[in-house]
Design an enzyme around this catalytic site. Structure first.
Site, mmCIF file in Angstrom:
data_model
loop_
_atom_site.group_PDB
_atom_site.id
_atom_site.type_symbol
_atom_site.label_atom_id
_atom_site.label_comp_id
_atom_site.label_asym_id
_atom_site.label_seq_id
_atom_site.Cartn_x
_atom_site.Cartn_y
_atom_site.Cartn_z
ATOM 1 N N GLY A 146 -12.477 -24.163 -0.986
ATOM 2 C CA GLY A 146 -13.384 -23.110 -0.557
ATOM 3 C C GLY A 146 -14.840 -23.517 -0.409
ATOM 4 N N HIS B 143 -12.646 -26.970 12.180
ATOM 5 C CA HIS B 143 -11.773 -28.141 12.129
ATOM 6 C C HIS B 143 -12.633 -29.379 11.852
ATOM 7 C CE1 HIS B 143 -8.271 -30.586 12.817
ATOM 8 N NE2 HIS B 143 -9.026 -31.396 13.541
ATOM 9 N N MET C 36 -4.964 -23.647 5.802
ATOM 10 C CA MET C 36 -4.174 -24.838 6.140
ATOM 11 C C MET C 36 -2.902 -24.562 6.927
ATOM 12 S SD MET C 36 -5.948 -27.284 5.234
ATOM 13 C CE MET C 36 -7.219 -27.808 4.126
HETATM 14 C C1 GAR Z 1 -12.193 -28.500 5.453
HETATM 15 O O1 GAR Z 1 -12.571 -29.808 5.752
HETATM 16 C C2 GAR Z 1 -11.653 -27.795 6.686
HETATM 17 O O2 GAR Z 1 -12.329 -28.119 7.859
HETATM 18 C C3 GAR Z 1 -10.260 -28.333 6.710
HETATM 19 O O3 GAR Z 1 -9.856 -28.382 5.361
HETATM 20 C C4 GAR Z 1 -10.982 -28.504 4.516
HETATM 21 C C5 GAR Z 1 -11.000 -27.327 3.556
HETATM 22 O O4 GAR Z 1 -12.072 -27.397 2.676
HETATM 23 N N1 GAR Z 1 -9.417 -27.494 7.527
HETATM 24 C C6 GAR Z 1 -8.431 -27.979 8.237
HETATM 25 O O5 GAR Z 1 -8.120 -29.150 8.263
HETATM 26 C C7 GAR Z 1 -7.668 -26.952 9.063
HETATM 27 N N2 GAR Z 1 -7.102 -27.560 10.216
HETATM 28 P P1 GAR Z 1 -12.644 -26.133 1.897
HETATM 29 O O6 GAR Z 1 -11.469 -25.371 1.297
HETATM 30 O O7 GAR Z 1 -13.481 -26.772 0.811
HETATM 31 O O8 GAR Z 1 -13.452 -25.295 2.828
#
Ligand code: GAR
Length: 215
Positions: free
Chosen positions: A12, A110, A91
């Site tokens: 998050g 992304h 995800m």
């Molecule tokens: C982030 O880097 C986001 O861009 C990526 O997962 C991570 C989540 O971090 N999302 C994807 O890869 C979706 N395709 P967070 O929970 O700390 O925001």
């Protein structure tokens, strides 16, 4: 105020960037009505709790397939009267019903410069591992409107980040988050909530933006 739901799955940090930007008045005309997590274990839930934002779990593991799961998400989005849906580190690829019902109202972040390193199978650390294996010198992040096809919708904002020689997937992920995602996601949300985004086919026009050539 635009009623906004934020969907999360893990740590998050993007949610935190949104909450901080709201706190400092950097996102205008936006109200986070609920944070919805696909997992009961997501630390993002604690971030919502600490900020006093309503939050709930719609557990992906308790749904038989992505169609049933998407329907459960849509039911909740309707119950809370969400106008905008932000996928902030969410995800899972939801069924096309979501993006049909919320056309140009679902924003995704992304961690790469789309159309590189995106689509099915490219999520989280895997994206950065692939970028390093390919040997790119520049990567970054993209914020876009979600469509039925994963990571393929109209691009709102992108921010490039340099790849360093000694980067690991973890160091690159952190830099892309800090230098790109956490900046362009709150900005895109504000632009949407201010009514400054116009989608014309694949192109997103930003109203009121100074052309880049004016110094
Ligand atoms: C982030 O880097 C986001 O861009 C990526 O997962 C991570 C989540 O971090 N999302 C994807 O890869 C979706 N395709 P967070 O929970 O700390 O925001």
């Amino acid at each position: 105020m635009v009623n906004t739901a934020v969907l999360v799955s893990g740590g998050g940090t993007n949610l935190q960037a949104i909450l901080d930007a709201l706190h400092f008045g950097e996102i205008k005309n936006c109200k986070i009505v609920e944070v919805i997590s696909s997992s009961p274990d997501a630390y993002a839930l604690a971030r919502a709790e600490n900020a006093g934002i309503p939050h709930r779990v719609i557990d992906i593991r308790q749904h038989s397939n992505r169609f049933v799961y998407t329907d459960a998400i849509i039911d909740r989005l309707r119950a809370i009267d969400a106008e905008l849906v932000v996928l902030a580190g969410f995800m899972y690829v939801l069924s096309p019903r979501l993006t049909e019902l919320f056309k140009n109202r679902v924003i995704n972040v992304h961690p790469a410069l789309i159309p590189s390193f995106c689509g099915s199978g490219f999520y989280g650390l895997r994206v950065h591992k692939s970028a390093l294996e390919y040997g790119v010198k520049v990567t970054g992040a993209t914020v876009h409107f979600a469509t039925a096809q994963a990571d393929a919708g109209p691009i709102i904002l992108q921010q490039a980040v340099e790849v360093l020689e000694d980067d690991t997937p973890e160091t690159l992920q952190r830099r892309v988050m800090e230098e790109a995602e956490h900046k362009i996601l709150p900005k895109a949300i504000s632009l949407y909530c201010e009514g400054r985004l116009v989608v014309e086919g694949r192109n997103v026009r930003i109203l009121g933006e100074e052309p880049k050539w004016i110094l």
